[in-house]
Design a protein around this motif. Sequence first.
Motif, PDB file in Angstrom:
ATOM      1  N   ASN A  34       0.825  -1.211   0.000  1.00 50.41           N
ATOM      2  CA  ASN A  34       0.000   0.000   0.000  1.00 50.41           C
ATOM      3  C   ASN A  34       0.856   1.256   0.000  1.00 50.41           C
ATOM      4  N   GLU A  35       1.922   1.244   0.816  1.00 49.23           N
ATOM      5  CA  GLU A  35       2.793   2.414   0.909  1.00 49.23           C
ATOM      6  C   GLU A  35       3.477   2.694  -0.426  1.00 49.23           C
ATOM      7  N   GLU A  36       3.928   1.646  -1.102  1.00 53.36           N
ATOM      8  CA  GLU A  36       4.590   1.824  -2.395  1.00 53.36           C
ATOM      9  C   GLU A  36       3.622   2.335  -3.455  1.00 53.36           C
ATOM     10  N   LEU A  37       2.400   1.798  -3.456  1.00 49.64           N
ATOM     11  CA  LEU A  37       1.406   2.242  -4.427  1.00 49.64           C
ATOM     12  C   LEU A  37       1.030   3.704  -4.203  1.00 49.64           C
ATOM     13  N   ILE A  38       0.857   4.091  -2.945  1.00 47.05           N
ATOM     14  CA  ILE A  38       0.543   5.484  -2.616  1.00 47.05           C
ATOM     15  C   ILE A  38       1.670   6.407  -3.065  1.00 47.05           C
ATOM     16  N   ALA A  39       2.927   6.012  -2.776  1.00 49.38           N
ATOM     17  CA  ALA A  39       4.079   6.830  -3.171  1.00 49.38           C
ATOM     18  C   ALA A  39       4.141   6.988  -4.689  1.00 49.38           C
ATOM     19  N   GLU A  40       3.833   5.915  -5.415  1.00 52.43           N
ATOM     20  CA  GLU A  40       3.855   5.982  -6.868  1.00 52.43           C
ATOM     21  C   GLU A  40       2.799   6.954  -7.401  1.00 52.43           C
ATOM     22  N   LEU A  41       1.611   6.924  -6.817  1.00 50.97           N
ATOM     23  CA  LEU A  41       0.538   7.807  -7.277  1.00 50.97           C
ATOM     24  C   LEU A  41       0.872   9.275  -7.011  1.00 50.97           C
ATOM     25  N   ILE A  42       1.483   9.534  -5.858  1.00 51.79           N
ATOM     26  CA  ILE A  42       1.900  10.915  -5.561  1.00 51.79           C
ATOM     27  C   ILE A  42       2.977  11.358  -6.539  1.00 51.79           C
ATOM     28  N   ARG A  43       3.895  10.466  -6.837  1.00 53.00           N
ATOM     29  CA  ARG A  43       4.985  10.807  -7.767  1.00 53.00           C
ATOM     30  C   ARG A  43       4.431  11.083  -9.168  1.00 53.00           C
ATOM     31  N   GLU A  44       3.400  10.352  -9.553  1.00 54.96           N
ATOM     32  CA  GLU A  44       2.769  10.606 -10.850  1.00 54.96           C
ATOM     33  C   GLU A  44       2.249  12.040 -10.928  1.00 54.96           C
ATOM     34  N   LYS A  45       1.590  12.509  -9.867  1.00 49.32           N
ATOM     35  CA  LYS A  45       1.042  13.864  -9.881  1.00 49.32           C
ATOM     36  C   LYS A  45       2.154  14.907  -9.927  1.00 49.32           C
ATOM     37  N   LEU A  46       3.267  14.618  -9.287  1.00 51.10           N
ATOM     38  CA  LEU A  46       4.427  15.512  -9.367  1.00 51.10           C
ATOM     39  C   LEU A  46       4.960  15.570 -10.793  1.00 51.10           C
ATOM     40  N   PHE A  47       5.053  14.407 -11.428  1.00 55.06           N
ATOM     41  CA  PHE A  47       5.560  14.341 -12.797  1.00 55.06           C
ATOM     42  C   PHE A  47       4.674  15.135 -13.750  1.00 55.06           C
ATOM     43  N   LEU A  48       3.371  15.024 -13.547  1.00 50.82           N
ATOM     44  CA  LEU A  48       2.446  15.668 -14.461  1.00 50.82           C
ATOM     45  C   LEU A  48       2.422  17.186 -14.291  1.00 50.82           C
ATOM     46  N   GLY A  67       5.418  25.905  -4.302  1.00 48.63           N
ATOM     47  CA  GLY A  67       4.678  26.928  -5.044  1.00 48.63           C
ATOM     48  C   GLY A  67       4.371  28.161  -4.220  1.00 48.63           C
ATOM     49  N   SER A  68       3.937  29.202  -4.885  1.00 48.65           N
ATOM     50  CA  SER A  68       3.614  30.465  -4.223  1.00 48.65           C
ATOM     51  C   SER A  68       2.446  30.280  -3.263  1.00 48.65           C
ATOM     52  N   GLY A  69       2.694  30.596  -1.986  1.00 52.08           N
ATOM     53  CA  GLY A  69       1.660  30.446  -0.970  1.00 52.08           C
ATOM     54  C   GLY A  69       1.223  29.014  -0.736  1.00 52.08           C
ATOM     55  N   GLY A  70       2.075  28.048  -1.137  1.00 52.76           N
ATOM     56  CA  GLY A  70       1.749  26.636  -0.967  1.00 52.76           C
ATOM     57  C   GLY A  70       0.780  26.100  -1.998  1.00 52.76           C
ATOM     58  N   ARG A  71       0.538  26.878  -3.063  1.00 59.35           N
ATOM     59  CA  ARG A  71      -0.454  26.486  -4.060  1.00 59.35           C
ATOM     60  C   ARG A  71      -0.055  25.214  -4.797  1.00 59.35           C
ATOM     61  N   GLY A  72       1.235  25.081  -5.127  1.00 61.80           N
ATOM     62  CA  GLY A  72       1.696  23.921  -5.882  1.00 61.80           C
ATOM     63  C   GLY A  72       1.488  22.618  -5.149  1.00 61.80           C
ATOM     64  N   ILE A  73       1.950  22.559  -3.903  1.00 63.24           N
ATOM     65  CA  ILE A  73       1.844  21.325  -3.137  1.00 63.24           C
ATOM     66  C   ILE A  73       0.379  21.007  -2.825  1.00 63.24           C
ATOM     67  N   LYS A  74      -0.454  22.052  -2.686  1.00 63.84           N
ATOM     68  CA  LYS A  74      -1.879  21.840  -2.444  1.00 63.84           C
ATOM     69  C   LYS A  74      -2.541  21.185  -3.649  1.00 63.84           C
ATOM     70  N   GLU A  75      -2.218  21.664  -4.853  1.00 62.88           N
ATOM     71  CA  GLU A  75      -2.815  21.091  -6.065  1.00 62.88           C
ATOM     72  C   GLU A  75      -2.355  19.653  -6.277  1.00 62.88           C
ATOM     73  N   ILE A  76      -1.078  19.392  -5.999  1.00 60.96           N
ATOM     74  CA  ILE A  76      -0.562  18.025  -6.122  1.00 60.96           C
ATOM     75  C   ILE A  76      -1.284  17.097  -5.146  1.00 60.96           C
ATOM     76  N   GLY A  77      -1.460  17.561  -3.908  1.00 59.79           N
ATOM     77  CA  GLY A  77      -2.145  16.766  -2.900  1.00 59.79           C
ATOM     78  C   GLY A  77      -3.594  16.488  -3.257  1.00 59.79           C
ATOM     79  N   GLN A  78      -4.289  17.490  -3.778  1.00 61.28           N
ATOM     80  CA  GLN A  78      -5.694  17.310  -4.166  1.00 61.28           C
ATOM     81  C   GLN A  78      -5.829  16.284  -5.287  1.00 61.28           C
ATOM     82  N   SER A  79      -4.943  16.369  -6.266  1.00 60.24           N
ATOM     83  CA  SER A  79      -4.996  15.442  -7.395  1.00 60.24           C
ATOM     84  C   SER A  79      -4.693  14.016  -6.948  1.00 60.24           C
ATOM     85  N   ALA A  80      -3.670  13.858  -6.090  1.00 61.81           N
ATOM     86  CA  ALA A  80      -3.316  12.521  -5.595  1.00 61.81           C
ATOM     87  C   ALA A  80      -4.433  11.956  -4.720  1.00 61.81           C
ATOM     88  N   ARG A  81      -5.022  12.798  -3.879  1.00 60.32           N
ATOM     89  CA  ARG A  81      -6.083  12.337  -2.972  1.00 60.32           C
ATOM     90  C   ARG A  81      -7.284  11.815  -3.756  1.00 60.32           C
TER      91      ARG A  81
END
Length: 282
Positions: free
Chosen positions: A181-195, A239-253
């Motif tokens: 589960n941990e590896e699959l979750i990490a992969e999905l987060i990495r995908e959103k970073l790549f995109l 990202g500016s004001g944390g916008r980047g990491i927020k968008e990545i988190g929303q997409s991964a979630r």
Amino acid sequence: MKSGLVALIGRSNVGKSTLLNNLIGSKVAITSPKAQTTRHSIQGVLNDARGQMVFVDTPGILQKRDRLTKRLLHIAKSTLDNVDVIVYVVDPTRSIGSEEKFVLNLARSSPTKKILCINKIDDPRPDFIESYRALAEEIGTVVEVSALRGTNLKLLINILFELLPEGEPLYPEGQLTNLTNEELIAELIREKLFLRLHDEVPYGLHVVVDDVKERENGDLYIHALILTNDERHKRYIIGSGGRGIKEIGQSARKDLESIMQKHVYLELEVEFDEHWVERLAA
């Protein structure tokens, strides 16, 4: 009953991960237009009345000289020694150059049964398809598919089952991948970073999931670290004001909730770690 391992090999961005996901009907491998998206030997399990087929998605092959690329090449090569069939995936929109010839030599040197899989036949300009069809003389069986649209995937599966040996299932029924589960979750987060990020940033990124727990209300709490080997990229990821990491988190979630079938609270942190590549490549 048939049972066996099927390796998917090819250079980067030929569509191996998309092919794997659509062959088994579930997302177990991340996809993006970035090179070297796949960094593990990810397995996806297909069960039907004829038996069990385990696909092994290997890292895309590049001819760089850095430590990470060498490590990924070692993973791809070692996979070929332990499978029953090799599916050599090619992209007819790209010419046969030195990198493709390198992959072809890997396939050619293996005594394992092979299928040449010409992907992306849905593309309006498969300009080099005849060059790849000519490889049939030395590879043998050829199947032309669209991994994205599912064209001829049933035909590919039928041919593979004919080539597999008889045997018992390698995985219990219901298990779709070798990833935890941990590896699959990490992969999905990495995908959103790549995109979301430019080419040079994802290559220096790694994700570690260090906490997964189910809360009393049934929600899933996940904490993950995004590691970058370049201090400058940390601010860019956040990202500016944390916008980047927020968008990545929303997409991964969103993907995680679809897979886990429950509400997910995802907490992401970004850390500078200049040695993560060395540890992964060790």
